[in-house]
Design a protein around this motif. Sequence first.
Motif, PDB file in Angstrom:
ATOM      1  N   LEU A  44     -25.471 -14.054   1.769  1.00 54.03           N
ATOM      2  CA  LEU A  44     -24.948 -12.753   0.938  1.00 54.03           C
ATOM      3  C   LEU A  44     -24.687 -12.101   1.965  1.00 54.03           C
ATOM      4  CD1 LEU A  44     -25.187 -11.642  -1.777  1.00 54.03           C
ATOM      5  CD2 LEU A  44     -27.008 -10.112  -1.418  1.00 54.03           C
ATOM      6  N   TRP A  45     -24.719 -11.580   2.954  1.00 53.94           N
ATOM      7  CA  TRP A  45     -24.370 -11.138   3.722  1.00 53.94           C
ATOM      8  C   TRP A  45     -22.540 -11.460   4.674  1.00 53.94           C
ATOM      9  CZ3 TRP A  45     -23.596  -5.768   3.982  1.00 53.94           C
ATOM     10  CH2 TRP A  45     -24.700  -4.875   3.180  1.00 53.94           C
ATOM     11  N   ASP A  46     -23.020 -12.538   4.647  1.00 53.52           N
ATOM     12  CA  ASP A  46     -21.760 -13.476   5.010  1.00 53.52           C
ATOM     13  C   ASP A  46     -20.574 -13.454   3.823  1.00 53.52           C
ATOM     14  OD1 ASP A  46     -23.232 -14.131   7.649  1.00 53.52           O
ATOM     15  OD2 ASP A  46     -23.565 -15.937   6.916  1.00 53.52           O
ATOM     16  N   THR A  47     -21.262 -13.501   2.886  1.00 52.81           N
ATOM     17  CA  THR A  47     -20.269 -13.638   1.821  1.00 52.81           C
ATOM     18  C   THR A  47     -19.907 -12.294   1.182  1.00 52.81           C
ATOM     19  OG1 THR A  47     -20.932 -15.577   0.807  1.00 52.81           O
ATOM     20  CG2 THR A  47     -19.790 -14.463  -0.942  1.00 52.81           C
ATOM     21  N   ILE A  48     -20.313 -10.778   1.256  1.00 58.05           N
ATOM     22  CA  ILE A  48     -20.156 -10.032   0.434  1.00 58.05           C
ATOM     23  C   ILE A  48     -18.885  -9.430   1.997  1.00 58.05           C
ATOM     24  CG2 ILE A  48     -21.775  -8.310   1.662  1.00 58.05           C
ATOM     25  CD1 ILE A  48     -21.698  -6.825  -0.326  1.00 58.05           C
ATOM     26  N   LEU A  49     -19.301  -9.596   3.970  1.00 54.88           N
ATOM     27  CA  LEU A  49     -18.704  -8.642   4.158  1.00 54.88           C
ATOM     28  C   LEU A  49     -17.247  -9.704   4.748  1.00 54.88           C
ATOM     29  CD1 LEU A  49     -21.323  -8.674   7.258  1.00 54.88           C
ATOM     30  CD2 LEU A  49     -20.056  -6.845   5.867  1.00 54.88           C
ATOM     31  N   LYS A  50     -17.006 -10.854   4.132  1.00 56.96           N
ATOM     32  CA  LYS A  50     -15.512 -11.856   3.863  1.00 56.96           C
ATOM     33  C   LYS A  50     -14.725 -10.825   3.334  1.00 56.96           C
ATOM     34  CE  LYS A  50     -17.140 -16.157   4.278  1.00 56.96           C
ATOM     35  NZ  LYS A  50     -17.621 -17.775   3.658  1.00 56.96           N
ATOM     36  N   ASN A  51     -14.293  -9.898   2.685  1.00 56.11           N
ATOM     37  CA  ASN A  51     -14.380  -9.033   1.250  1.00 56.11           C
ATOM     38  C   ASN A  51     -13.594  -7.883   3.132  1.00 56.11           C
ATOM     39  OD1 ASN A  51     -14.169  -9.376  -1.256  1.00 56.11           O
ATOM     40  ND2 ASN A  51     -16.426  -8.834  -0.516  1.00 56.11           N
ATOM     41  N   GLU A  52     -11.892  -7.401   2.011  1.00 53.97           N
ATOM     42  CA  GLU A  52     -11.531  -6.585   3.562  1.00 53.97           C
ATOM     43  C   GLU A  52     -12.147  -5.622   3.227  1.00 53.97           C
ATOM     44  OE1 GLU A  52      -7.205  -7.312   3.663  1.00 53.97           O
ATOM     45  OE2 GLU A  52      -7.458  -9.624   4.523  1.00 53.97           O
ATOM     46  N   PHE A  53     -12.132  -4.702   4.286  1.00 57.94           N
ATOM     47  CA  PHE A  53     -12.520  -3.166   4.404  1.00 57.94           C
ATOM     48  C   PHE A  53     -12.145  -2.506   5.441  1.00 57.94           C
ATOM     49  CE2 PHE A  53     -16.389  -4.927   4.213  1.00 57.94           C
ATOM     50  CZ  PHE A  53     -17.341  -4.950   5.892  1.00 57.94           C
ATOM     51  N   SER A  54     -12.524  -1.156   5.813  1.00 55.32           N
ATOM     52  CA  SER A  54     -12.458   0.000   6.802  1.00 55.32           C
ATOM     53  C   SER A  54     -13.621   0.110   6.626  1.00 55.32           C
ATOM     54  CB  SER A  54     -11.476   0.916   6.609  1.00 55.32           C
ATOM     55  OG  SER A  54     -11.551   2.026   7.787  1.00 55.32           O
ATOM     56  N   GLU A  55     -13.892  -0.758   8.778  1.00 62.70           N
ATOM     57  CA  GLU A  55     -15.406  -0.540   8.930  1.00 62.70           C
ATOM     58  C   GLU A  55     -15.412   0.438   9.897  1.00 62.70           C
ATOM     59  OE1 GLU A  55     -16.969  -3.663  11.029  1.00 62.70           O
ATOM     60  OE2 GLU A  55     -15.740  -5.000   9.861  1.00 62.70           O
ATOM     61  N   THR A  56     -14.021   1.787  10.199  1.00 64.00           N
ATOM     62  CA  THR A  56     -14.954   2.817  10.685  1.00 64.00           C
ATOM     63  C   THR A  56     -15.693   3.648   9.609  1.00 64.00           C
ATOM     64  OG1 THR A  56     -12.198   3.688   9.521  1.00 64.00           O
ATOM     65  CG2 THR A  56     -12.523   2.164  11.919  1.00 64.00           C
ATOM     66  N   ASN A  57     -15.380   3.759   8.907  1.00 60.26           N
ATOM     67  CA  ASN A  57     -16.424   4.646   7.983  1.00 60.26           C
ATOM     68  C   ASN A  57     -17.216   4.336   6.661  1.00 60.26           C
ATOM     69  OD1 ASN A  57     -14.887   3.674   5.705  1.00 60.26           O
ATOM     70  ND2 ASN A  57     -13.759   5.704   4.502  1.00 60.26           N
ATOM     71  N   ALA A  58     -17.272   2.457   6.836  1.00 68.47           N
ATOM     72  CA  ALA A  58     -18.253   2.128   5.790  1.00 68.47           C
ATOM     73  C   ALA A  58     -19.639   1.978   6.272  1.00 68.47           C
ATOM     74  CB  ALA A  58     -18.286   0.687   6.199  1.00 68.47           C
ATOM     75  N   GLU A  59     -20.553   2.542   5.399  1.00 65.94           N
ATOM     76  CA  GLU A  59     -22.117   1.741   5.391  1.00 65.94           C
ATOM     77  C   GLU A  59     -22.773   1.190   4.899  1.00 65.94           C
ATOM     78  OE1 GLU A  59     -23.350   6.824   6.152  1.00 65.94           O
ATOM     79  OE2 GLU A  59     -22.704   6.299   4.136  1.00 65.94           O
ATOM     80  N   PHE A  60     -23.624   0.401   5.266  1.00 66.16           N
ATOM     81  CA  PHE A  60     -24.422  -1.242   4.603  1.00 66.16           C
ATOM     82  C   PHE A  60     -25.386  -0.693   4.056  1.00 66.16           C
ATOM     83  CE2 PHE A  60     -21.120  -1.878   7.347  1.00 66.16           C
ATOM     84  CZ  PHE A  60     -20.625  -2.777   7.411  1.00 66.16           C
ATOM     85  N   PHE A  61     -25.962  -1.297   2.651  1.00 69.46           N
ATOM     86  CA  PHE A  61     -27.167  -0.963   2.193  1.00 69.46           C
ATOM     87  C   PHE A  61     -27.664  -2.160   1.377  1.00 69.46           C
ATOM     88  CE2 PHE A  61     -24.994   3.390   2.324  1.00 69.46           C
ATOM     89  CZ  PHE A  61     -25.830   3.880   2.550  1.00 69.46           C
TER      90      PHE A  61
END
Length: 274
Positions: free
Chosen positions: A155-172
């Motif tokens: 599931l995480w492999d799939t969702i992380l294929k989306n483009e987003f800024s990782e500098t301010n991202a938090e993962f739950f």
Amino acid sequence: MNDFNLKRIYNIRNYIEMHYNEIISIDSLETISCYSYRNLQRIFYSLFNETIGAYQTRLKIENGYKKLLYSNKQVSDIALEVGFADVQSFSKTFKKHFNCSPSLARNQKELLLNDVHPQQVIACVLKPEIVFIPEITVYYSSCKTSYVNLEIESLWDTILKNEFSETNAEFFGVIADDILITEKSKCTYDACIATDTIIKNLPTKKIFGGKYARFFHQGAYDTLEETYQQIYGGWFLDNDFQFSHSPVIEQYLKNDANCDKESDYLTAIFIPLI
């Protein structure tokens, strides 16, 4: 089904989760989903293998079970809180679903927790911090899971294929179901990202918003269960805290994106409190 349609169905499921203990009208479901109720039922069942009505009833009865296990509220009060007209209808539905009465389920709480989390082998040294976490909005995707790591990793492999800024991202990770209560085939897990970036093809939902006991787990995800054993089989039974029926939330502070070794992974575990 395309992603836009899937977002609508996720929105419906989230709406039911937020209002499970209320009367939900067909009109409201059709307005949110932009589907006729007949089509909505068909799509919902194809995705989640249960009807909308069955899902709402299950949320009522399972949240009632959580309140029986993790709070000291009266059974009559719990029945009303989870959306039943009276304690008799709650007890009848509860017994049909779990094959025991609510009072028996409560009386067997310690036996149930010790059976899954054997207290006699636990030296509980965990000391959580009690914190209030404000509500936040996250992008998310879900999967059916028996909480096997491979399912969640996929599931995480799939969702992380989306483009987003990782500098301010938090993962739950939202642990939507209690494995003591929910059938394994119906357990779900939500992978969530909090970010300023707009991710158009993912639905959003709100998480947190309340008081939590925050624990920390250091090490690989394979050993997370050991920390949960200490929480439920040790710390919970030795303290007077009452748990809320809200989902448990994990925050992945150090993971394979910022760590070289699994032994350095750091996960915060938020147990909801009343």
